[in-house]
Design an enzyme around this catalytic site. Structure first.
Site, PDB file in Angstrom:
ATOM      1  N   TRP A  26       0.810  -1.224   0.000  1.00  0.00           N
ATOM      2  CA  TRP A  26       0.000   0.000   0.000  1.00  0.00           C
ATOM      3  C   TRP A  26       0.840   1.270   0.000  1.00  0.00           C
ATOM      4  CZ3 TRP A  26      -1.386   3.158   4.546  1.00  0.00           C
ATOM      5  CH2 TRP A  26      -0.676   2.807   5.706  1.00  0.00           C
ATOM      6  N   ARG A  27       2.128   1.172   0.382  1.00  0.00           N
ATOM      7  CA  ARG A  27       3.031   2.320   0.279  1.00  0.00           C
ATOM      8  C   ARG A  27       4.208   2.008  -0.649  1.00  0.00           C
ATOM      9  NH1 ARG A  27       4.213   4.002   6.410  1.00  0.00           N
ATOM     10  NH2 ARG A  27       4.138   1.745   6.685  1.00  0.00           N
ATOM     11  N   TYR A  57      -3.819   1.555  -4.512  1.00  0.00           N
ATOM     12  CA  TYR A  57      -2.549   1.842  -3.849  1.00  0.00           C
ATOM     13  C   TYR A  57      -1.670   2.680  -4.774  1.00  0.00           C
ATOM     14  CZ  TYR A  57      -3.730  -1.751  -0.383  1.00  0.00           C
ATOM     15  OH  TYR A  57      -4.333  -2.503   0.602  1.00  0.00           O
ATOM     16  N   SER A 160     -12.595  -7.683   1.455  1.00  0.00           N
ATOM     17  CA  SER A 160     -11.825  -6.861   2.377  1.00  0.00           C
ATOM     18  C   SER A 160     -12.769  -5.839   3.002  1.00  0.00           C
ATOM     19  CB  SER A 160     -10.700  -6.159   1.618  1.00  0.00           C
ATOM     20  OG  SER A 160      -9.998  -5.252   2.437  1.00  0.00           O
ATOM     21  N   SER A 212      -2.959  -3.576   8.787  1.00  0.00           N
ATOM     22  CA  SER A 212      -2.533  -2.670   9.864  1.00  0.00           C
ATOM     23  C   SER A 212      -2.304  -3.409  11.174  1.00  0.00           C
ATOM     24  CB  SER A 212      -3.576  -1.555  10.054  1.00  0.00           C
ATOM     25  OG  SER A 212      -3.004  -0.428  10.667  1.00  0.00           O
ATOM     26  N   GLY A 216      -1.411   0.908  12.286  1.00  0.00           N
ATOM     27  CA  GLY A 216      -1.072   2.078  11.483  1.00  0.00           C
ATOM     28  C   GLY A 216       0.180   2.795  11.932  1.00  0.00           C
ATOM     29  N   SER A 265       5.653  -2.128   5.979  1.00  0.00           N
ATOM     30  CA  SER A 265       6.860  -1.295   6.032  1.00  0.00           C
ATOM     31  C   SER A 265       7.636  -1.368   4.736  1.00  0.00           C
ATOM     32  CB  SER A 265       7.754  -1.725   7.192  1.00  0.00           C
ATOM     33  OG  SER A 265       8.940  -0.946   7.210  1.00  0.00           O
ATOM     34  N   GLN A 266       8.269  -0.277   4.399  1.00  0.00           N
ATOM     35  CA  GLN A 266       9.111  -0.215   3.207  1.00  0.00           C
ATOM     36  C   GLN A 266      10.593  -0.187   3.577  1.00  0.00           C
ATOM     37  OE1 GLN A 266       7.350  -0.157  -0.087  1.00  0.00           O
ATOM     38  NE2 GLN A 266       6.058  -0.981   1.538  1.00  0.00           N
ATOM     39  N   ARG A 270      12.764  -3.412   9.149  1.00  0.00           N
ATOM     40  CA  ARG A 270      11.484  -3.610   9.822  1.00  0.00           C
ATOM     41  C   ARG A 270      10.819  -4.907   9.371  1.00  0.00           C
ATOM     42  NH1 ARG A 270       9.072   2.589  10.191  1.00  0.00           N
ATOM     43  NH2 ARG A 270      10.713   3.372  11.578  1.00  0.00           N
TER      44      ARG A 270
END
Length: 300
Positions: A26-27, A57, A160, A212, A216, A265-266, A270
């Site tokens: 999503w990121r 996204y 979802s 999440s 978040g 996480s990107q 992490r």
């Protein structure tokens, strides 16, 4: 010590083995091809073979708009086509910013086929309705999804952010249980264990994918969480020698519905920390302590 509730073994989606942690896209934005490749490779190396994305996204979080994250994944696969065989790809459709939801047959088919084109694949392993269209009829949704599956464009069918009753209505018209459901679930959001969603998943064999799972980003920072919850997480983390985030992730994985936690996480470090949750010893008493301080009321 009592046996841990955390089950690190693979889950199954439509007969395919998937790890208990998924890599969330999503990121997954930007234009750094080498960075994108490194993140996907790291996720695969860490056992995160399920990759979760959606057509919306990239609309925010610094993206270029609808489809950005899917196109970025498509770029990774174009440079490393052999990685496709290591992946279980999940994508979602049905959100149109400004509308905001459309699960009509015409739109769903168009959205699914556009996702396939952006990712550069002829099928995805699972396709989910991202959010329920309150003005759509579940019979039309079911017919469209079954048609896409018959054409080989999608594998498993899922939902979802659907309520229990919305899920049941679709299942009745599909003539089968949905294979995947994606609710929000974390130490700060216990909805699925109170609403019956996880009970239903266990009854019919649906695999929950918890989005999440670190609330978040509130778990690592502690900001916006009840102080007693942070204190319990920190106490357990110190006792187990892991991070607060690992304890929170372990809590998500401890439910008997055997959820998959989507790690968004990107940062590779992490992702690595998330994997430590698989070895956390979390007992029934630990989990109930977390539930009690999260809800802020004593258990009966």
């Amino acid at each position: 010590m009592e046996a841990s509730l955390v089950d690190p073994s693979p889950r199954k989606i439509a007969g395919m083995d998937v790890g208990p942690l998924a890599f969330g896209h999503w990121r997954f934005v930007g234009d750094d091809d080498a960075g994108a490749d490194a993140l996907v490779e790291a996720a695969l190396d860490l056992g995160m073979n399920l990759h979760d994305t959606a057509d919306v996204y990239g609309f925010d979080w610094g993206g270029e708009g609808m489809g950005h994250a899917e196109r970025r994944l498509g770029g990774v696969l174009s440079r490393h086509p052999d990685w496709r065989e290591q992946m279980v790809i999940v994508t979602k459709g049905g959100i149109i910013p400004g509308v905001p939801y459309d699960s009509s047959p015409t739109y769903l088919r168009k959205a699914c086929e556009a996702s396939l084109a952006r990712i550069g694949v002829d099928h995805v392993d699972a396709y989910l309705i991202h959010r329920p269209d309150l003005l759509g009829h579940p019979e039309q949704v079911a017919e469209t999804l079954l048609g896409l599956r018959e054409e080989g464009k999608i594998g498993a069918i899922g939902v979802s952010n659907h309520t229990l009753e919305q899920t049941r209505a679709l299942e009745a018209l599909l003539g089968e249980a949905v294979a995947v459901t994606q609710p929000e679930f974390s130490v700060a959001e216990l909805g699925p264990i109170r609403s019956g969603l996880f009970d239903h998943a266990m009854a019919v064999g649906t695999v929950p994918m918890a989005w999440s799972p670190l609330a978040g980003g509130r778990v690592p920072t502690g900001e916006g969480l009840p102080a007693p919850l942070v204190a319990v997480l920190d106490e357990l983390a110190a006792d187990r020698g892991v991070s607060r985030s690992a304890i929170a992730m372990a809590f998500v994985l401890a439910h008997p519905a055997r959820p998959i936690a989507i790690v968004g996480s990107q940062k590779v470090e992490r992702l690595e920390d998330a994997v430590t949750a698989l070895g956390v010893g979390l007992t029934r008493a630990d989990a109930y302590r977390i539930i009690e301080v999260s809800e802020g009321v004593p258990l009966p």
